[in-house]
Write a protein that holds these residues in place. Structure first.
Motif, PDB file in Angstrom:
ATOM      1  N   GLN A 112      47.986  55.833  57.168  1.00  0.00           N
ATOM      2  CA  GLN A 112      47.215  55.401  55.809  1.00  0.00           C
ATOM      3  C   GLN A 112      46.177  54.291  55.965  1.00  0.00           C
ATOM      4  OE1 GLN A 112      50.372  54.207  53.067  1.00  0.00           O
ATOM      5  NE2 GLN A 112      51.266  56.063  52.684  1.00  0.00           N
ATOM      6  N   HIS A 113      46.302  53.636  56.969  1.00  0.00           N
ATOM      7  CA  HIS A 113      45.243  52.661  57.300  1.00  0.00           C
ATOM      8  C   HIS A 113      44.144  53.382  57.842  1.00  0.00           C
ATOM      9  CE1 HIS A 113      43.371  49.606  59.822  1.00  0.00           C
ATOM     10  NE2 HIS A 113      43.574  48.780  59.135  1.00  0.00           N
ATOM     11  N   ASP A 114      44.407  54.162  58.747  1.00  0.00           N
ATOM     12  CA  ASP A 114      43.381  55.049  59.450  1.00  0.00           C
ATOM     13  C   ASP A 114      42.532  55.691  58.251  1.00  0.00           C
ATOM     14  OD1 ASP A 114      43.766  54.049  61.808  1.00  0.00           O
ATOM     15  OD2 ASP A 114      45.235  55.976  62.412  1.00  0.00           O
ATOM     16  N   LEU A 115      43.145  56.221  57.265  1.00  0.00           N
ATOM     17  CA  LEU A 115      42.484  57.229  56.297  1.00  0.00           C
ATOM     18  C   LEU A 115      41.636  56.267  55.439  1.00  0.00           C
ATOM     19  CD1 LEU A 115      45.689  59.694  55.446  1.00  0.00           C
ATOM     20  CD2 LEU A 115      43.390  60.192  56.503  1.00  0.00           C
ATOM     21  N   LEU A 116      42.413  54.949  54.956  1.00  0.00           N
ATOM     22  CA  LEU A 116      41.411  54.268  54.124  1.00  0.00           C
ATOM     23  C   LEU A 116      40.498  53.831  54.877  1.00  0.00           C
ATOM     24  CD1 LEU A 116      44.450  52.106  52.449  1.00  0.00           C
ATOM     25  CD2 LEU A 116      42.683  53.658  51.493  1.00  0.00           C
ATOM     26  N   THR A 117      40.574  53.617  56.193  1.00  0.00           N
ATOM     27  CA  THR A 117      39.170  52.874  56.861  1.00  0.00           C
ATOM     28  C   THR A 117      38.381  53.924  56.942  1.00  0.00           C
ATOM     29  OG1 THR A 117      40.698  51.505  58.241  1.00  0.00           O
ATOM     30  CG2 THR A 117      38.551  52.161  59.114  1.00  0.00           C
ATOM     31  N   ALA A 118      38.465  55.114  57.013  1.00  0.00           N
ATOM     32  CA  ALA A 118      37.571  56.362  57.079  1.00  0.00           C
ATOM     33  C   ALA A 118      36.987  56.448  55.677  1.00  0.00           C
ATOM     34  CB  ALA A 118      38.121  57.627  57.636  1.00  0.00           C
ATOM     35  N   ARG A 119      37.773  56.295  54.767  1.00  0.00           N
ATOM     36  CA  ARG A 119      37.243  56.578  53.409  1.00  0.00           C
ATOM     37  C   ARG A 119      36.296  55.343  52.969  1.00  0.00           C
ATOM     38  NH1 ARG A 119      39.756  59.000  48.729  1.00  0.00           N
ATOM     39  NH2 ARG A 119      38.053  58.835  47.096  1.00  0.00           N
ATOM     40  N   ILE A 120      36.653  54.132  53.271  1.00  0.00           N
ATOM     41  CA  ILE A 120      35.939  52.887  53.017  1.00  0.00           C
ATOM     42  C   ILE A 120      34.469  53.155  53.677  1.00  0.00           C
ATOM     43  CG2 ILE A 120      35.446  50.453  53.334  1.00  0.00           C
ATOM     44  CD1 ILE A 120      38.459  50.386  53.192  1.00  0.00           C
ATOM     45  N   GLU A 121      34.614  53.536  54.730  1.00  0.00           N
ATOM     46  CA  GLU A 121      33.109  53.834  55.456  1.00  0.00           C
ATOM     47  C   GLU A 121      32.330  54.860  54.731  1.00  0.00           C
ATOM     48  OE1 GLU A 121      34.263  54.868  59.539  1.00  0.00           O
ATOM     49  OE2 GLU A 121      34.768  52.753  59.992  1.00  0.00           O
ATOM     50  N   GLN A 122      33.071  56.028  54.475  1.00  0.00           N
ATOM     51  CA  GLN A 122      32.522  57.070  53.584  1.00  0.00           C
ATOM     52  C   GLN A 122      31.818  56.490  52.484  1.00  0.00           C
ATOM     53  OE1 GLN A 122      34.894  60.232  52.144  1.00  0.00           O
ATOM     54  NE2 GLN A 122      33.355  61.827  52.208  1.00  0.00           N
ATOM     55  N   LEU A 123      32.565  55.737  51.770  1.00  0.00           N
ATOM     56  CA  LEU A 123      32.012  55.253  50.278  1.00  0.00           C
ATOM     57  C   LEU A 123      31.095  54.038  50.521  1.00  0.00           C
ATOM     58  CD1 LEU A 123      35.417  54.547  48.550  1.00  0.00           C
ATOM     59  CD2 LEU A 123      33.908  56.451  48.032  1.00  0.00           C
ATOM     60  N   GLN A 124      30.852  53.521  51.623  1.00  0.00           N
ATOM     61  CA  GLN A 124      29.800  52.375  51.810  1.00  0.00           C
ATOM     62  C   GLN A 124      28.765  53.396  52.290  1.00  0.00           C
ATOM     63  OE1 GLN A 124      31.668  50.301  55.207  1.00  0.00           O
ATOM     64  NE2 GLN A 124      32.054  48.481  53.829  1.00  0.00           N
ATOM     65  N   LYS A 125      28.957  54.397  52.972  1.00  0.00           N
ATOM     66  CA  LYS A 125      27.592  55.215  53.168  1.00  0.00           C
ATOM     67  C   LYS A 125      26.965  55.710  51.908  1.00  0.00           C
ATOM     68  CE  LYS A 125      28.943  56.460  58.014  1.00  0.00           C
ATOM     69  NZ  LYS A 125      29.361  57.665  58.885  1.00  0.00           N
ATOM     70  N   MET A 126      27.881  56.474  51.078  1.00  0.00           N
ATOM     71  CA  MET A 126      27.483  56.755  49.868  1.00  0.00           C
ATOM     72  C   MET A 126      26.763  55.825  48.776  1.00  0.00           C
ATOM     73  SD  MET A 126      30.896  59.200  49.127  1.00  0.00           S
ATOM     74  CE  MET A 126      30.422  59.751  47.328  1.00  0.00           C
ATOM     75  N   ALA A 127      27.394  54.575  48.829  1.00  0.00           N
ATOM     76  CA  ALA A 127      26.893  53.408  48.003  1.00  0.00           C
ATOM     77  C   ALA A 127      25.334  53.043  48.467  1.00  0.00           C
ATOM     78  CB  ALA A 127      27.890  52.396  47.995  1.00  0.00           C
ATOM     79  N   THR A 128      25.335  53.094  49.786  1.00  0.00           N
ATOM     80  CA  THR A 128      23.964  52.594  50.283  1.00  0.00           C
ATOM     81  C   THR A 128      23.063  53.810  50.311  1.00  0.00           C
ATOM     82  OG1 THR A 128      25.085  51.878  52.604  1.00  0.00           O
ATOM     83  CG2 THR A 128      22.770  52.548  52.618  1.00  0.00           C
ATOM     84  N   ALA A 129      23.225  55.141  50.113  1.00  0.00           N
ATOM     85  CA  ALA A 129      22.547  56.194  49.908  1.00  0.00           C
ATOM     86  C   ALA A 129      22.286  56.088  48.549  1.00  0.00           C
ATOM     87  CB  ALA A 129      23.278  57.521  50.185  1.00  0.00           C
ATOM     88  N   VAL A 130      23.007  55.907  47.414  1.00  0.00           N
ATOM     89  CA  VAL A 130      22.754  55.456  46.088  1.00  0.00           C
ATOM     90  C   VAL A 130      21.709  54.487  45.801  1.00  0.00           C
ATOM     91  CG1 VAL A 130      23.603  55.242  43.809  1.00  0.00           C
ATOM     92  CG2 VAL A 130      24.833  56.903  45.211  1.00  0.00           C
ATOM     93  N   GLU A 131      22.071  53.427  46.333  1.00  0.00           N
ATOM     94  CA  GLU A 131      21.188  52.148  46.182  1.00  0.00           C
ATOM     95  C   GLU A 131      20.038  52.361  46.815  1.00  0.00           C
ATOM     96  OE1 GLU A 131      23.078  49.094  48.764  1.00  0.00           O
ATOM     97  OE2 GLU A 131      24.732  48.817  47.273  1.00  0.00           O
ATOM     98  N   GLN A 132      19.701  53.393  47.823  1.00  0.00           N
ATOM     99  CA  GLN A 132      18.347  53.626  48.305  1.00  0.00           C
ATOM    100  C   GLN A 132      17.688  54.488  47.523  1.00  0.00           C
ATOM    101  OE1 GLN A 132      19.144  55.173  52.153  1.00  0.00           O
ATOM    102  NE2 GLN A 132      19.030  53.065  53.278  1.00  0.00           N
TER     103      GLN A 132
END
Length: 253
Positions: A83-103
């Motif tokens: 679960q920790h690994d999955l959450l870490t991957a999900r957080i990274e994915q969401l951060q990338k998505m958030a950055t793309a939306v901000e841009q």
């Protein structure tokens, strides 16, 4: 201590129907039933429900959730690590998505920040954003495009005039160079090509030599750019492209 199906639904933020369904398919069978046959959930059941909801939140189908939870080789610590690994991957994915939306938001809100009167004074009848949609479609996801948009949003009327004056002065010198018969591979032509690259970096975006070479090719391939440069002097687009290539070659060798 045990809890009713209604209490568990309230704890977990799910519906009673969902808990009934989990029971029916064997995913979460309550450990007890009272004398009337009503479901009663213990602490172990709540732990399992928490695991189920975690995997469901990450998009796992119910059959895979059951397989994960019922795997005899997997202990609770292994579940936590997964679960920790999955959450870490999900957080990274969401951060990338958030950055793309901000841009994307930033790109939508940036542009030439001048009044209509100032625009006319600087650009005359020419619309500086005539090809804005095309530019966004072609380069909107690049750092160079975002940087150019950021800078443009902060330029004043005087900045735009100074930029135009610098470009016009450079164009006059390049015209004189061509009139004198200077070849594009000559020292003078390559120096003006380097000035052109630095001009882009100063006013629009950082322009490495490889990018500058690509721009030179576009000046010849796109008739609109060709017309712009050839209006300063016939053949300038092609001459400049060759000077850009020669300059890049000598500076990156």
């Amino acid at each position: 201590m045990s809890y009713s199906v209604g209490q568990v639904a309230g704890f977990a933020g799910v519906t009673v129907r969902t808990l009934h369904h989990y029971d029916d398919i064997g995913l979460l069978v309550p450990s007890e039933r009272n004398h009337a046959g009503h479901r009663r959930y213990g602490d172990g059941d709540l732990d399992r429900l928490q695991q189920i909801l975690f995997y469901r939140e990450l998009g796992f189908p119910l059959d895979e959730v059951a397989a994960l939870l019922d795997d005899p080789e997997t202990d609770p610590r292994a579940h936590l690590r997964r679960q920790h690994d999955l959450l870490t991957a999900r957080i990274e994915q969401l951060q990338k998505m958030a950055t793309a939306v901000e841009q994307a938001m930033e790109a939508r809100t940036m542009g030439i920040n001048l009044t209509p009167e100032e625009r006319f004074e600087v650009f005359g009848d020419h619309d500086p954003e005539q090809y804005a949609e095309e530019a966004e479609a072609r380069w909107g996801s690049t750092k160079a495009y975002a940087e150019s948009q950021r800078r443009a949003a902060n330029y004043t009327k005087d900045d735009w005039k100074r930029m135009q004056d610098e470009g016009a002065e450079w164009g006059e010198r390049y015209k004189a160079l061509m009139t004198s018969g200077e070849p594009p591979t000559g020292e003078a032509a390559m120096e003006l090509a380097e000035e052109h690259r630095r001009y882009l970096g100063r006013w629009f975006y950082e322009c490495p030599y490889e990018m500058h070479r690509c721009l030179g090719d576009m000046y010849v391939a796109d008739e609109r750019f060709t017309a712009f440069y050839d209006a300063m002097h016939p053949g300038m687009a092609s001459h400049l492209r060759d000077a850009i290539v020669a300059n890049a070659a000598r500076r990156t060798a």
